[in-house]
Write an enzyme that holds these catalytic residues in place. Structure first.
Site, PDB file in Angstrom:
ATOM      1  CG  ASN A  35      24.338  11.408 -44.949  1.00  0.00           C
ATOM      2  OD1 ASN A  35      23.414  11.960 -45.528  1.00  0.00           O
ATOM      3  ND2 ASN A  35      24.211  10.883 -43.749  1.00  0.00           N
ATOM      4  CE1 TYR A 148      14.374  17.419 -37.707  1.00  0.00           C
ATOM      5  CE2 TYR A 148      12.284  18.344 -36.979  1.00  0.00           C
ATOM      6  CZ  TYR A 148      13.420  18.430 -37.758  1.00  0.00           C
ATOM      7  OH  TYR A 148      13.610  19.513 -38.581  1.00  0.00           O
TER       8      TYR A 148
END
Ligand code: UDP
Length: 324
Positions: A35, A148
């Site tokens: 993306n 994360y």
């Protein structure tokens, strides 16, 4: 016979782009997807003239559709530096959860094997040293790295569930600190930070007293380990990294020597939850994959420095600091 076809998410990123190169060199057809939030088309622009390469500008956290057969899916899309996941925490969580769910769903439809990029971050600030795959980690879920670390932990759990429940072929690589050409100069990681600072004539920002350790793996060694793991029949997680451990202070001194800068190390506050030590136990990779790193830090740093030196003056101005 038609070439095998591999889908690589995060194809325009540092690791994704090197994986595209490797699979094309091995004779695969490669479908890259990205993306471009943290990836950069310049990492793969040399591939647009290769007929075995296709690129989808697409967000893997949304629905993914790829026509045709796919033999392998490598899920490498994710922000991966502390500065990135502090800036885009929600996307980081989504790509590790919704993103892998989409990849696993696609893999079922295509009857493909999936390899996911996990990380040494799943060990958190480790209480076991060096880290073995059996260690479950010491992660703060609500700290700045939680978005994360927990996304990657969830990703492993989801992948295992598809393996055990649906019988999907899956592989999990736990990647330790890796470096090389195409790292982003402004991703805030220690190596681009130090080399960028040296090249701009700034002091090198060592966080804390620099006694924390890391173990740095050169990218071609990592790619070789991933390639072998994908083609192995081992579904449990495997550490891939270089066990040559060094303190951040010594690492800074090596960069000063390498770059010949007159700048010095200056201490800055240690970020929250910064792991104190990190070094992979690679016995499993050695035994199962016959893999171990080949490129010394001296050689790898030299190649990486040459890459950063070749960047344009505009690129070199790019910088990012967590303490700004
Ligand atoms: N670090 C540093 N100066 C910098 C950037 C990072 O001293 O400008 C330290 C950081 O605190 C950590 C180590 O270098 O202890 C590695 O940081 P990096 O962000 O590269 O990766 P991490 O392994 O922490 O995810």
């Amino acid at each position: 016979m038609a070439n095998k076809r591999v889908l690589i998410t995060g194809a325009a990123g540092f690791l994704g782009s090197h994986l595209c190169d490797r699979f094309l060199a091995e004779g695969y057809d490669v479908v890259g997807m990205d993306n471009l939030i943290t990836g950069d088309l310049k990492n793969i622009e040399h591939l647009f003239k290769v007929k075995e390469f296709e690129f989808y500008h697409n967000d893997v956290s949304k629905f993914i559709h790829v026509p045709g057969d796919i033999d392998y899916i490598l899920h490498f899309a994710s922000p991966a530096s502390p500065i990135d996941y502090l800036k885009i925490p929600i996307q980081t969580l989504k790509v590790g959860s919704l993103g892998i769910h989409n990849c696993l769903g696609l893999a079922r439809v295509k009857n493909a094997r999936v390899l996911i990029a996990s990380t040494s971050e799943i060990y958190g600030d480790p209480m076991v040293h060096p880290q073995t795959e059996e260690y479950w980690g010491n992660v703060n879920p609500v700290g700045p790295r939680g978005v994360y670390d927990e996304a990657k932990r969830f990703q492993e759990a989801m992948t295992m569930a598809y393996h055990t429940f649906h019988g999907l072929e899956t592989r999990i690589v736990r990647i330790f600190n890796t470096y090389g050409p195409r790292m982003r100069l402004n991703d805030g990681r220690v190596l681009p930070a130090f080399i960028g600072q040296a090249l701009r004539g700034e002091d090198l920002t060592m966080f804390g007293d620099g006694s924390q350790t890391r173990s740095f793996c050169y990218v071609s060694d990592l790619v070789e380990g991933i390639y072998r793991l994908l083609l192995s029949d081992y579904a449990q997680p495997v550490n891939i990294g270089n066990p040559d451990e060094i303190s951040i202070r010594e690492f800074g001194e090596e960069i000063i020597k390498l770059t010949g800068t007159n700048q010095k190390l200056v201490s800055k506050p240690l970020p929250t939850d910064d792991p104190k030590q990190r070094k992979p136990d690679i016995s499993k990779a050695k035994a199962i994959l016959g893999w171990e790193p080949k490129v010394s830090r001296e050689e790898g740093l030299r190649i990486t420095y040459d890459y950063f030196k070749s960047l344009s003056p505009e690129e070199l101005k790019k910088t990012a600091h967590r303490f700004d």
